[in-house]
Design an enzyme around this catalytic site. Structure first.
Site, PDB file in Angstrom:
ATOM      1  N   ASP A  33      46.910  39.218  48.459  1.00  0.00           N
ATOM      2  CA  ASP A  33      45.719  40.008  48.777  1.00  0.00           C
ATOM      3  C   ASP A  33      46.162  41.333  49.398  1.00  0.00           C
ATOM      4  O   ASP A  33      47.099  41.389  50.203  1.00  0.00           O
ATOM      5  CB  ASP A  33      44.821  39.229  49.750  1.00  0.00           C
ATOM      6  CG  ASP A  33      43.418  39.813  49.833  1.00  0.00           C
ATOM      7  OD1 ASP A  33      42.483  39.174  49.319  1.00  0.00           O
ATOM      8  OD2 ASP A  33      43.257  40.910  50.418  1.00  0.00           O
ATOM      9  N   ILE A  34      45.457  42.399  49.061  1.00  0.00           N
ATOM     10  CA  ILE A  34      45.822  43.735  49.544  1.00  0.00           C
ATOM     11  C   ILE A  34      45.541  43.888  51.044  1.00  0.00           C
ATOM     12  O   ILE A  34      46.141  44.738  51.705  1.00  0.00           O
ATOM     13  CB  ILE A  34      45.063  44.804  48.722  1.00  0.00           C
ATOM     14  CG1 ILE A  34      45.792  46.129  48.735  1.00  0.00           C
ATOM     15  CG2 ILE A  34      43.620  44.964  49.175  1.00  0.00           C
ATOM     16  CD1 ILE A  34      45.289  47.130  47.697  1.00  0.00           C
ATOM     17  N   ASN A  91      34.578  32.620  47.477  1.00  0.00           N
ATOM     18  CA  ASN A  91      33.286  33.225  47.782  1.00  0.00           C
ATOM     19  C   ASN A  91      32.493  33.365  46.486  1.00  0.00           C
ATOM     20  O   ASN A  91      33.031  33.831  45.468  1.00  0.00           O
ATOM     21  CB  ASN A  91      33.483  34.596  48.430  1.00  0.00           C
ATOM     22  CG  ASN A  91      34.094  34.479  49.801  1.00  0.00           C
ATOM     23  OD1 ASN A  91      33.701  33.632  50.595  1.00  0.00           O
ATOM     24  ND2 ASN A  91      35.075  35.326  50.099  1.00  0.00           N
ATOM     25  N   GLN A  98      30.910  37.787  48.290  1.00  0.00           N
ATOM     26  CA  GLN A  98      31.875  37.997  47.203  1.00  0.00           C
ATOM     27  C   GLN A  98      31.899  39.478  46.867  1.00  0.00           C
ATOM     28  O   GLN A  98      30.861  40.073  46.568  1.00  0.00           O
ATOM     29  CB  GLN A  98      31.492  37.178  45.963  1.00  0.00           C
ATOM     30  CG  GLN A  98      32.487  37.361  44.827  1.00  0.00           C
ATOM     31  CD  GLN A  98      32.130  36.555  43.572  1.00  0.00           C
ATOM     32  OE1 GLN A  98      31.161  35.801  43.556  1.00  0.00           O
ATOM     33  NE2 GLN A  98      32.924  36.731  42.531  1.00  0.00           N
ATOM     34  N   HIS A 104      37.808  34.123  41.729  1.00  0.00           N
ATOM     35  CA  HIS A 104      39.121  34.031  42.374  1.00  0.00           C
ATOM     36  C   HIS A 104      39.077  33.039  43.516  1.00  0.00           C
ATOM     37  O   HIS A 104      38.056  32.875  44.175  1.00  0.00           O
ATOM     38  CB  HIS A 104      39.588  35.400  42.898  1.00  0.00           C
ATOM     39  CG  HIS A 104      38.585  36.092  43.768  1.00  0.00           C
ATOM     40  ND1 HIS A 104      37.507  36.783  43.253  1.00  0.00           N
ATOM     41  CD2 HIS A 104      38.487  36.224  45.117  1.00  0.00           C
ATOM     42  CE1 HIS A 104      36.787  37.288  44.240  1.00  0.00           C
ATOM     43  NE2 HIS A 104      37.352  36.966  45.389  1.00  0.00           N
ATOM     44  N   HIS A 106      40.950  32.191  47.094  1.00  0.00           N
ATOM     45  CA  HIS A 106      41.855  32.645  48.150  1.00  0.00           C
ATOM     46  C   HIS A 106      42.661  31.440  48.629  1.00  0.00           C
ATOM     47  O   HIS A 106      42.094  30.370  48.856  1.00  0.00           O
ATOM     48  CB  HIS A 106      41.074  33.148  49.370  1.00  0.00           C
ATOM     49  CG  HIS A 106      40.198  34.329  49.121  1.00  0.00           C
ATOM     50  ND1 HIS A 106      40.495  35.586  49.612  1.00  0.00           N
ATOM     51  CD2 HIS A 106      39.016  34.461  48.466  1.00  0.00           C
ATOM     52  CE1 HIS A 106      39.525  36.435  49.272  1.00  0.00           C
ATOM     53  NE2 HIS A 106      38.609  35.777  48.587  1.00  0.00           N
TER      54      HIS A 106
HETATM   55  P1  5GP Z   1      35.981  38.330  47.895  1.00  0.00           P
HETATM   56  O1  5GP Z   1      35.190  38.832  49.066  1.00  0.00           O
HETATM   57  O2  5GP Z   1      35.461  38.883  46.586  1.00  0.00           O
HETATM   58  O3  5GP Z   1      36.117  36.835  47.896  1.00  0.00           O
HETATM   59  O4  5GP Z   1      37.445  38.847  48.125  1.00  0.00           O
HETATM   60  C1  5GP Z   1      38.033  39.896  47.424  1.00  0.00           C
HETATM   61  C2  5GP Z   1      39.431  40.071  47.961  1.00  0.00           C
HETATM   62  O5  5GP Z   1      40.120  40.934  47.095  1.00  0.00           O
HETATM   63  C3  5GP Z   1      39.498  40.659  49.374  1.00  0.00           C
HETATM   64  O6  5GP Z   1      40.200  39.761  50.219  1.00  0.00           O
HETATM   65  C4  5GP Z   1      40.242  41.986  49.162  1.00  0.00           C
HETATM   66  O7  5GP Z   1      41.120  42.295  50.230  1.00  0.00           O
HETATM   67  C5  5GP Z   1      40.977  41.742  47.861  1.00  0.00           C
HETATM   68  N1  5GP Z   1      41.211  42.940  47.065  1.00  0.00           N
HETATM   69  C6  5GP Z   1      40.302  43.914  46.769  1.00  0.00           C
HETATM   70  N2  5GP Z   1      40.858  44.846  45.983  1.00  0.00           N
HETATM   71  C7  5GP Z   1      42.132  44.454  45.776  1.00  0.00           C
HETATM   72  C8  5GP Z   1      43.205  45.030  45.021  1.00  0.00           C
HETATM   73  O8  5GP Z   1      43.091  46.081  44.382  1.00  0.00           O
HETATM   74  N3  5GP Z   1      44.386  44.347  45.023  1.00  0.00           N
HETATM   75  C9  5GP Z   1      44.538  43.162  45.723  1.00  0.00           C
HETATM   76  N4  5GP Z   1      45.739  42.575  45.669  1.00  0.00           N
HETATM   77  N5  5GP Z   1      43.550  42.610  46.439  1.00  0.00           N
HETATM   78  C10 5GP Z   1      42.355  43.249  46.465  1.00  0.00           C
END
Ligand code: 5GP
Length: 122
Positions: A33-34, A91, A98, A104, A106
């Site tokens: 994760d970034i 999420n 989300q 995805h 985590h």
């Molecule tokens: P969500 O809230 O959709 O479950 O989580 C999305 C996740 O994607 C977040 O933890 C965010 O830090 C990660 N993320 C968003 N953009 C990027 C990206 O460009 N590269 C990577 N490696 N992670 C990302």
């Protein structure tokens, strides 16, 4: 919600954007994760156009569902978090915040993660 083929994870899957890859097979790609929220914070995504766990579980072929969840287990083992313990989380939709509309999971690990989620009355 229809699938947006230009979401960030779709672009990572196509190799248009870089990622810090930890695992890849025919069904899944995993990368760091970034903005990590634990010492280990890895995302596992299926190789297919699914917005969320809801979409994936309803519409993906059995082979992809099996291959994807096997990959989640493999990634956790390869990350070395199984013995101490880890958490996985997906999420799904607005109430879960989300952000990226490509399904995805985590994987969090590397420290005591506390219990479950924030209580509704906190
Ligand atoms: P969500 O809230 O959709 O479950 O989580 C999305 C996740 O994607 C977040 O933890 C965010 O830090 C990660 N993320 C968003 N953009 C990027 C990206 O460009 N590269 C990577 N490696 N992670 C990302």
């Amino acid at each position: 919600m229809s699938y947006d083929p230009n979401n960030i994870f779709a672009r990572i899957l196509r190799g248009e954007l870089p990622c810090n890859k930890v695992y890849e097979d025919e069904h899944a790609l995993a990368f760091h994760d970034i903005a990590p929220q634990a010492p280990v914070h890895v995302l596992v995504i299926p190789k297919g156009e699914y917005v969320s766990q809801d979409d994936f579980s309803a519409g993906a072929p059995d082979a992809l569902i099996a291959g994807f969840w096997r990959a989640v287990g493999t990634v956790a083992r390869e990350l070395g978090v199984v013995e101490a313990g880890y958490r996985f989380l997906a999420n799904t939709g607005a109430d879960a915040h989300q952000e990226v509309p490509h399904f995805h999971v985590h994987i969090f690990g590397g420290r005591d993660l506390g219990r479950m989620i924030k209580r509704f009355d906190d």
